[in-house]
Design a protein around this motif. Structure first.
Motif, short mmCIF file in Angstrom:
data_model
loop_
_atom_site.label_atom_id
_atom_site.label_comp_id
_atom_site.label_asym_id
_atom_site.label_seq_id
_atom_site.Cartn_x
_atom_site.Cartn_y
_atom_site.Cartn_z
N TRP A 265 -0.38 -24.75 31.25
CA TRP A 265 0.13 -23.75 30.39
C TRP A 265 1.02 -22.73 31.14
N HIS A 266 2.08 -22.45 30.86
CA HIS A 266 2.78 -21.43 31.85
C HIS A 266 2.13 -19.93 31.73
N HIS A 267 1.37 -19.62 30.80
CA HIS A 267 0.78 -18.35 30.60
C HIS A 267 -0.73 -18.61 29.91
N LEU A 268 -1.56 -17.91 30.92
CA LEU A 268 -2.77 -18.10 30.45
C LEU A 268 -3.39 -16.63 30.00
N ASN A 269 -3.53 -16.40 28.76
CA ASN A 269 -3.98 -15.14 28.36
C ASN A 269 -5.28 -14.83 28.94
N ILE B 91 -5.67 -30.13 27.51
CA ILE B 91 -5.51 -30.35 29.09
C ILE B 91 -4.49 -29.59 29.51
N GLY B 92 -3.37 -29.25 29.10
CA GLY B 92 -2.44 -28.07 29.24
C GLY B 92 -3.32 -26.82 29.88
N ARG B 93 -4.31 -26.32 28.61
CA ARG B 93 -4.91 -25.04 29.02
C ARG B 93 -5.96 -25.29 30.25
N ILE C 205 -7.80 -24.11 35.77
CA ILE C 205 -8.11 -24.56 37.29
C ILE C 205 -7.11 -23.52 38.06
N LEU C 206 -5.83 -23.91 37.86
CA LEU C 206 -4.87 -23.24 38.70
C LEU C 206 -5.20 -21.58 38.63
N TRP C 207 -5.87 -20.99 37.87
CA TRP C 207 -5.87 -19.59 37.77
C TRP C 207 -7.36 -19.66 38.74
N ILE C 208 -8.09 -20.24 38.64
CA ILE C 208 -9.51 -20.35 39.66
C ILE C 208 -9.03 -20.55 41.15
N LEU C 209 -8.16 -21.37 41.21
CA LEU C 209 -7.81 -21.63 42.75
C LEU C 209 -6.90 -20.67 43.22
N GLY C 210 -6.36 -19.79 42.43
CA GLY C 210 -5.74 -18.50 42.79
C GLY C 210 -6.76 -17.57 43.25
N GLU C 211 -7.77 -17.41 42.35
CA GLU C 211 -8.71 -16.38 42.80
C GLU C 211 -9.47 -16.93 44.05
#
Length: 140
Positions: free
Chosen positions: A35-39, A115-117, A122-128
């Motif tokens: 997803w391009h945006h994760l609330n 899957i997209g969510r 996962i990308l958000w966690i990697l960013g953190e």
């Protein structure tokens, strides 16, 4: 006619050409974009304390990685086995009126969204993880 017989008839009368088109419409799981945006409501639940958060990240990555693998396995199973991957409940109750073909479409669509969510999470966690990694200091 029993419920099982009714479901068997629904499976047998499903349009094989349409089932093939539906499975073909949904490409390989590797092609599903995060997803391009994760609330923020969907951000993984990590501690506000950065030291604790840093320690939690590897476990969160494992947890979300496992979830992603389960979704991909289900998605691949639906694409490969089509109606055989749907339960009797799905075909005989949930998608009885709209038809088993729509049941396959809806199931694939839902799993694709999961899957997209999860990929976005996962990308958000990697960013953190990157944000919380202390800088390496040169010794010379």
């Amino acid at each position: 006619m029993t419920f099982e017989q009714d479901v068997s008839t629904l499976r047998a009368n499903a349009n094989p050409v349409l089932l093939e088109q539906i499975a073909g419409y949904y490409g390989p799981a590797d092609d599903i974009e995060p997803w391009h945006h994760l609330n923020s409501l969907l951000w993984p639940d990590l501690s506000e304390n950065e030291d604790t958060r840093r320690v939690q990240i590897p476990g969160a990555l494992d947890e979300y990685g496992d979830e992603l693998r389960r979704y991909i396995q289900r998605y691949d199973d639906l694409r490969a086995r089509r109606l055989d991957a749907l339960s009797n409940y799905d075909i005989g109750i949930a998608y009885r009126v709209s038809g088993p073909e729509n049941g396959l479409f809806q199931a694939l669509d839902a799993i694709r969204n999961h899957i997209g969510r999860v990929r976005a999470q996962i990308l958000w966690i990697l960013g953190e993880q990157v944000r919380l990694t202390p800088p390496q200091l040169a010794l010379f």
